[in-house]
Design a protein around this motif. Structure first.
Motif, PDB file in Angstrom:
ATOM      1  N   GLU A 300      45.118  28.962  16.939  1.00  0.00           N
ATOM      2  CA  GLU A 300      45.298  29.297  18.432  1.00  0.00           C
ATOM      3  C   GLU A 300      44.549  28.273  19.069  1.00  0.00           C
ATOM      4  N   GLN A 303      45.381  25.093  19.367  1.00  0.00           N
ATOM      5  CA  GLN A 303      46.887  24.730  20.055  1.00  0.00           C
ATOM      6  C   GLN A 303      45.843  24.347  21.797  1.00  0.00           C
ATOM      7  N   GLN A 306      45.080  21.436  22.473  1.00  0.00           N
ATOM      8  CA  GLN A 306      46.029  19.828  22.697  1.00  0.00           C
ATOM      9  C   GLN A 306      46.115  20.065  23.933  1.00  0.00           C
ATOM     10  N   THR A 331      49.832  26.574  25.317  1.00  0.00           N
ATOM     11  CA  THR A 331      50.351  26.429  24.071  1.00  0.00           C
ATOM     12  C   THR A 331      51.105  24.992  24.641  1.00  0.00           C
TER      13      THR A 331
END
Length: 333
Positions: A300, A303, A306, A331
């Motif tokens: 997570e 994520q 990103q 996300t």
């Protein structure tokens, strides 16, 4: 102190039940909990607003004990202990403690009762042994956050170097001693004004990246114009937890009015490159954090790295969504 519940959750319970600052401070002192006034006020407010996690689910007997202490009605009733919860063993192996080399020991001035100022291997450190609210899980998160800070920025990182040791009071962690004062959000010309927009932006995105749900002003120190984030015992929350980031609570600097003043709109090139390396070297990240944080929470975090890269050209717009009301996309698309 609080029937196995974290003091932070109990303070949220007090806030939810409309306790005043004076009432909360009185009971915390009676229970031997040392915490800053700013932290008490912040967590009472979070409890009232239903933020930063659930309040402690106190039983009627436990609640009455705290109320008796608050109202000064003498010896409170004996609380019935909660049922024993069997925690399954972790599949990962916690690294073995390293050898210790301590000299001197004193309570951290103005700090909590479980933190000691000492010298370890020739440098001043804060030593926090296991016990009370300092669990292996929470101390492991401190080490993991320090590791990520070092992977991103090296010596220019915003989290003090933290490592596992065996000290005079048993196993625990030591972190480099930080000289500074808590951020003053009320004074526009105060210590925050002497920090750089780049450091403030790095601090905000770092707390978001590692899912730190306790990045309130009292845990953000400023000294010599530099920022240090010092408490990561509640870090590595889930993406669902991080929806509760709020100005002045989990976001130590900003609010929607001075967002553009507090942070840079574009992430600096060093940070962008470091975030990309973090993602590209996911297996190395998992190896370094093994035993401290679950693989699921590491995934997570990657994520979120990103997501930060996707918003590197418009941090103001992104951070406004993160700290604003309503849902936010956490996300990667």
């Amino acid at each position: 102190q609080f029937w196995y519940y974290k003091p932070t959750a109990v303070r949220r319970w007090m806030g939810k039940n409309n306790w005043t600052f004076g009432e909360a401070k009185k009971v915390l002192a009676a229970k031997g909990v040392e915490v800053s006034d700013a932290t008490i006020k912040t967590q009472l407010g979070a409890g009232k607003r239903g933020q930063r996690g659930d309040p402690a689910p106190l039983s009627e007997v436990q609640a009455n004990e705290l109320i008796s202490l608050r109202d000064g009605k003498g010896t409170p009733p004996i609380a019935v202990p909660p049922p024993v919860i069997v925690i399954p063993q972790q599949t990962t192996t916690t690294p073995e403690p390293i050898s210790s080399d301590f000299a001197g020991m004193e309570k951290a001035e103005g700090g909590r009762s479980d933190v000691w100022k000492t010298t370890f291997q020739g440098k001043e450190v804060a030593y926090k042994p296991l016990g009370g609210t300092a669990t292996k899980e929470s101390l492991g998160k401190e080490i993991a956050a320090s590791t990520i800070s070092d992977m991103l920025w090296g010596k220019a990182g915003l989290a003090p170097k933290t490592e596992w040791v065996v000290g005079p009071k048993g196993p625990g962690i030591v972190k480099d001693w930080v000289i500074g004062t808590p951020i003053d959000l009320e004074d526009d010309d105060g210590n925050m004004a002497r920090t750089s927009a780049q450091d403030r932006t790095r601090s905000a995105l770092f707390n978001f990246l590692v899912g730190n749900m306790d990045s309130e002003p009292g845990n953000t120190l400023i000294g010599h114009g530099r920022i240090a984030n010092i408490d990561f015992g509640e870090a590595f929350g889930s993406n669902d937890d991080i929806i509760h980031f709020r100005p002045g609570v989990n976001d130590p600097f900003g609010d929607s009015i001075r967002l553009e003043k507090a942070y840079s709109n574009k992430l600096d090139a060093t940070t962008v490159e470091a975030l990309q390396k973090l993602i590209d070297n996911a297996s190395d990240v998992k190896t370094k954090l093994a035993g401290w944080v679950s693989v699921g929470r590491i995934d997570e975090m990657l994520q979120r790295a990103q997501v930060l890269l996707q918003n590197r050209e418009d941090f103001h717009g992104f951070w406004g969504k993160v700290t604003g009301e309503g849902s936010n996309r956490l996300t990667a698309e």
